[in-house]
Every structure is written in C-alpha cells, then in structure tokens.
Design a protein around this motif. Structure first.
Motif, PDB file in Angstrom:
ATOM      1  N   THR A  72       9.757 -34.532   1.348  1.00 14.04           N
ATOM      2  CA  THR A  72      11.149 -34.959   1.521  1.00 14.04           C
ATOM      3  C   THR A  72      11.741 -35.372   0.172  1.00 14.04           C
ATOM      4  O   THR A  72      12.884 -35.026  -0.150  1.00 14.04           O
ATOM      5  CB  THR A  72      11.232 -36.129   2.527  1.00 14.04           C
ATOM      6  OG1 THR A  72      10.620 -35.709   3.748  1.00 14.04           O
ATOM      7  CG2 THR A  72      12.661 -36.551   2.790  1.00 14.04           C
ATOM      8  N   LEU A  73      10.956 -36.062  -0.629  1.00 13.16           N
ATOM      9  CA  LEU A  73      11.447 -36.495  -1.939  1.00 13.16           C
ATOM     10  C   LEU A  73      11.763 -35.279  -2.815  1.00 13.16           C
ATOM     11  O   LEU A  73      12.834 -35.208  -3.431  1.00 13.16           O
ATOM     12  CB  LEU A  73      10.409 -37.417  -2.600  1.00 13.16           C
ATOM     13  CG  LEU A  73      10.730 -37.920  -3.999  1.00 13.16           C
ATOM     14  CD1 LEU A  73      12.097 -38.596  -4.061  1.00 13.16           C
ATOM     15  CD2 LEU A  73       9.649 -38.903  -4.466  1.00 13.16           C
ATOM     16  N   LEU A  74      10.861 -34.304  -2.840  1.00  7.85           N
ATOM     17  CA  LEU A  74      11.123 -33.088  -3.636  1.00  7.85           C
ATOM     18  C   LEU A  74      12.391 -32.396  -3.137  1.00  7.85           C
ATOM     19  O   LEU A  74      13.204 -31.934  -3.928  1.00  7.85           O
ATOM     20  CB  LEU A  74       9.949 -32.109  -3.532  1.00  7.85           C
ATOM     21  CG  LEU A  74       8.691 -32.479  -4.303  1.00  7.85           C
ATOM     22  CD1 LEU A  74       7.578 -31.486  -3.967  1.00  7.85           C
ATOM     23  CD2 LEU A  74       8.948 -32.485  -5.803  1.00  7.85           C
ATOM     24  N   ARG A  75      12.547 -32.354  -1.810  1.00  2.48           N
ATOM     25  CA  ARG A  75      13.714 -31.668  -1.242  1.00  2.48           C
ATOM     26  C   ARG A  75      14.998 -32.472  -1.448  1.00  2.48           C
ATOM     27  O   ARG A  75      16.087 -31.909  -1.389  1.00  2.48           O
ATOM     28  CB  ARG A  75      13.474 -31.366   0.243  1.00  2.48           C
ATOM     29  CG  ARG A  75      12.326 -30.347   0.421  1.00  2.48           C
ATOM     30  CD  ARG A  75      11.819 -30.322   1.839  1.00  2.48           C
ATOM     31  NE  ARG A  75      12.824 -29.850   2.763  1.00  2.48           N
ATOM     32  CZ  ARG A  75      13.074 -28.566   3.007  1.00  2.48           C
ATOM     33  NH1 ARG A  75      12.373 -27.638   2.416  1.00  2.48           N
ATOM     34  NH2 ARG A  75      14.007 -28.228   3.849  1.00  2.48           N
ATOM     35  N   CYS A  76      14.864 -33.778  -1.678  1.00  6.13           N
ATOM     36  CA  CYS A  76      16.043 -34.565  -2.041  1.00  6.13           C
ATOM     37  C   CYS A  76      16.389 -34.354  -3.519  1.00  6.13           C
ATOM     38  O   CYS A  76      17.547 -34.478  -3.913  1.00  6.13           O
ATOM     39  CB  CYS A  76      15.815 -36.058  -1.782  1.00  6.13           C
ATOM     40  SG  CYS A  76      15.970 -36.504  -0.034  1.00  6.13           S
ATOM     41  N   VAL A  77      15.380 -34.050  -4.346  1.00  8.67           N
ATOM     42  CA  VAL A  77      15.661 -33.826  -5.772  1.00  8.67           C
ATOM     43  C   VAL A  77      16.476 -32.545  -5.956  1.00  8.67           C
ATOM     44  O   VAL A  77      17.386 -32.496  -6.775  1.00  8.67           O
ATOM     45  CB  VAL A  77      14.359 -33.800  -6.605  1.00  8.67           C
ATOM     46  CG1 VAL A  77      14.631 -33.349  -8.038  1.00  8.67           C
ATOM     47  CG2 VAL A  77      13.693 -35.168  -6.608  1.00  8.67           C
ATOM     48  N   ASN A  78      16.176 -31.500  -5.172  1.00  9.87           N
ATOM     49  CA  ASN A  78      17.000 -30.287  -5.339  1.00  9.87           C
ATOM     50  C   ASN A  78      18.089 -30.193  -4.273  1.00  9.87           C
ATOM     51  O   ASN A  78      18.760 -29.170  -4.153  1.00  9.87           O
ATOM     52  CB  ASN A  78      16.150 -29.016  -5.386  1.00  9.87           C
ATOM     53  CG  ASN A  78      15.435 -28.727  -4.091  1.00  9.87           C
ATOM     54  OD1 ASN A  78      15.652 -29.421  -3.094  1.00  9.87           O
ATOM     55  ND2 ASN A  78      14.609 -27.709  -4.098  1.00  9.87           N
ATOM     56  N   LEU A  79      18.265 -31.269  -3.519  1.00  9.08           N
ATOM     57  CA  LEU A  79      19.331 -31.384  -2.521  1.00  9.08           C
ATOM     58  C   LEU A  79      19.247 -30.324  -1.431  1.00  9.08           C
ATOM     59  O   LEU A  79      20.249 -29.952  -0.837  1.00  9.08           O
ATOM     60  CB  LEU A  79      20.719 -31.396  -3.192  1.00  9.08           C
ATOM     61  CG  LEU A  79      20.904 -32.469  -4.282  1.00  9.08           C
ATOM     62  CD1 LEU A  79      22.327 -32.439  -4.815  1.00  9.08           C
ATOM     63  CD2 LEU A  79      20.577 -33.860  -3.754  1.00  9.08           C
TER      64      LEU A  79
END
Ligand code: ADP
Length: 254
Positions: free
Chosen positions: A42-49
């Motif tokens: 989830t954190l990685l997917r929040c970094v690339n939005l």
C-alpha cells in the motif's frame, strides 16, 4: 529523491498506513521490510499514487502532491508524479501477447509517443542491460520467471523514471532465478538508481539497500542502515521479524 510525509491510508475505515514519513535520498536504495499485511505494498502504491492517500504528501524530484482529505488532486498532477516512477511487481505483469521487446517499447510508444525506431533502439539497449537481448522476440510465457522479471525491470526503466519502486521483486522466484534478478537490481543500485523496494529477501535487502525501514501495522517502527536493522535491531518487534527472516533464508546479514 522521494519524500513522503504523514501519509494516511484507510480502506473502509480501517487505517492501513498511520501517518508514514520517509525520505529516500537520491541515488540510494531503501528496503521496506515487515510482515505480510503491514502495509508495504500500500505504501509503494501511495508513492506512485496508484492508491490515493487520505492525508499527507508525496514528492518525487520537483513534483509534489498533497492530500488533505477535502480536495482531490487533479488527474494531471497525479499523472505527472506517477511518471517520475517505474514499478516492478512481484508477478511481473508483462503483457502476455507482446514479445519481450514489445513489452519494453509499449510505454515509450503509447505514453511518450516516441517514434517506433527510437523506442526499439532504447528497448534493445535496456534488454541488453538486463541480459535479455537474446530473448527480445520471445513471448513472456516462454521465459522463466527470472527472465520475465528482468524484462519487467527493463520495461519499468524505459521512460527513464526518477525512481524505481519494486514490490517483492524476487518473492515469486526460486533462489536461483531470484539470484539473477538480485544481480540486475544490484547493478542498477551501483549505477545510482534511486529505489524503494518492499522485500522479504534478506539477501536482496542486505546486498543493495543502504537503508532499511521496518513497517509494522502501518507505522515505520524502526529504521537504520541495513547492518543496524538486520544485525542489531532495537525494537523487539523488529528483532522477532528479522530472526524469522533469517530462519527462513538461513542467511545472516552482514
Ligand atoms: P503488505 O504489502 O505488507 O503485505 P498490504 O499493503 O498489501 O501489506 O496490505 C496492508 C493491509 O491493507 C492488509 O490488511 C490488507 O488486507 C489491506 N488492504 C490492502 N489493499 C486493500 C484494498 N484495496 N482494499 C481493502 N483492504 C486492503
């Protein structure tokens, strides 16, 4: 450089990221470790939005997007930030009906609208870099997992992103095939590629990551050099997690 500040993400009222902040310095690799469900992906997917946080901010290079719960950022802002990133997934996610070469060319043709000849030249150079030039015309189904992942890395690098995000890049591979992917990622790290990667692979993290962050229940509860976190973890939760990793891999970080 990636700067994440106070990122909150909830699904249906369940908070999965509880105000996460981190900095990945330019030209360095940071590994994100933590049990399954701790929020790494989830954190990685929040970094690339790919996922939009409810609060906090994400900055890559000069592009910064802030979330305050009220206003949603515009699509162009989201795309501008996402284009600073390349993403490598656990299960490769190559297009099955495109050859290795076409997979790498795809984003250059459709997103960046490069002329075909120029896209082909760049894609071949990247396949060369990841040791896959000889398989340029192969279909993904005829490649091993390690080979597919190397093509996926070439594809992620094609538009020259500022940062590479990797979500468990070796965890679908047996140790030998994981080794060839570690080799390629190590080479990129030596060349100064800025990377944030979620991984359970102690060998990968301890080989290439300058910094390690331990995520537990949506919070970063310990961070430090790979040596500090793997060899001398302070928090009992980190200690427990690191010893479970060492037990599985039989490895010890140095
Ligand atoms: P990790 O990558 O560390 O295994 P994840 O980021 O995949 O963790 O998941 C963290 C938590 O968020 C888990 O409890 C997971 O079930 C939940 N979660 C992730 N994505 C979604 C989603 N799209 N909808 C609802 N819950 C989700």
């Amino acid at each position: 450089m990636i700067t994440v500040e106070g990122v909150h993400k909830s699904y249906n009222g369940t908070e999965v990221l509880k105000g996460v902040s981190l900095v990945v310095p330019e030209g360095s690799v940071t590994a994100l470790i933590g049990a399954s469900g701790s929020g790494k992906s989830t954190l990685l997917r929040c970094v690339n939005l790919l996922e939009l946080p409810q609060a906090g901010s994400v900055q890559i290079g000069d592009e910064r997007v802030t979330f305050d719960g009220g206003n949603r950022p515009g699509r162009s802002e989201v795309l501008a930030l996402r284009r600073q990133t390349g993403m490598v997934f656990q299960n490769f996610q190559l297009f099955p009906h495109r050859t290795a070469l076409e997979n790498v060319m795809e984003g250059l043709l459709t997103v960046l609208r490069w002329p075909r000849a120029q896209a082909k030249e760049r894609a071949m150079a990247l396949l060369e870099k990841v040791g896959m030039a000889a398989k340029a015309d192969a279909w993904p189904a005829n490649l091993s997992g390690g080979q597919q992942q190397r093509v996926a890395i070439a594809r992620a690098l094609a538009p020259s992103p500022k940062v590479l995000l990797c979500d468990e890049p070796t965890s679908a591979l047996d140790p030998q095939l994981a080794g060839e992917v570690v080799e390629v990622l190590s080479q990129l790290a030596r060349e100064g590629t800025t990377m944030l990667m979620a991984t359970h692979d102690l060998r990968l993290a301890s080989t290439i990551a300058a910094h390690v962050l331990f995520l537990d229940g949506g919070d970063i509860i310990e961070s430090g050099s790979a040596r500090q976190v793997f060899a001398e973890p302070v928090d009992p939760r980190t200690r427990r997690f690191v010893s479970s990793l060492s037990a599985v891999t039989g490895a010890s970080a140095s």
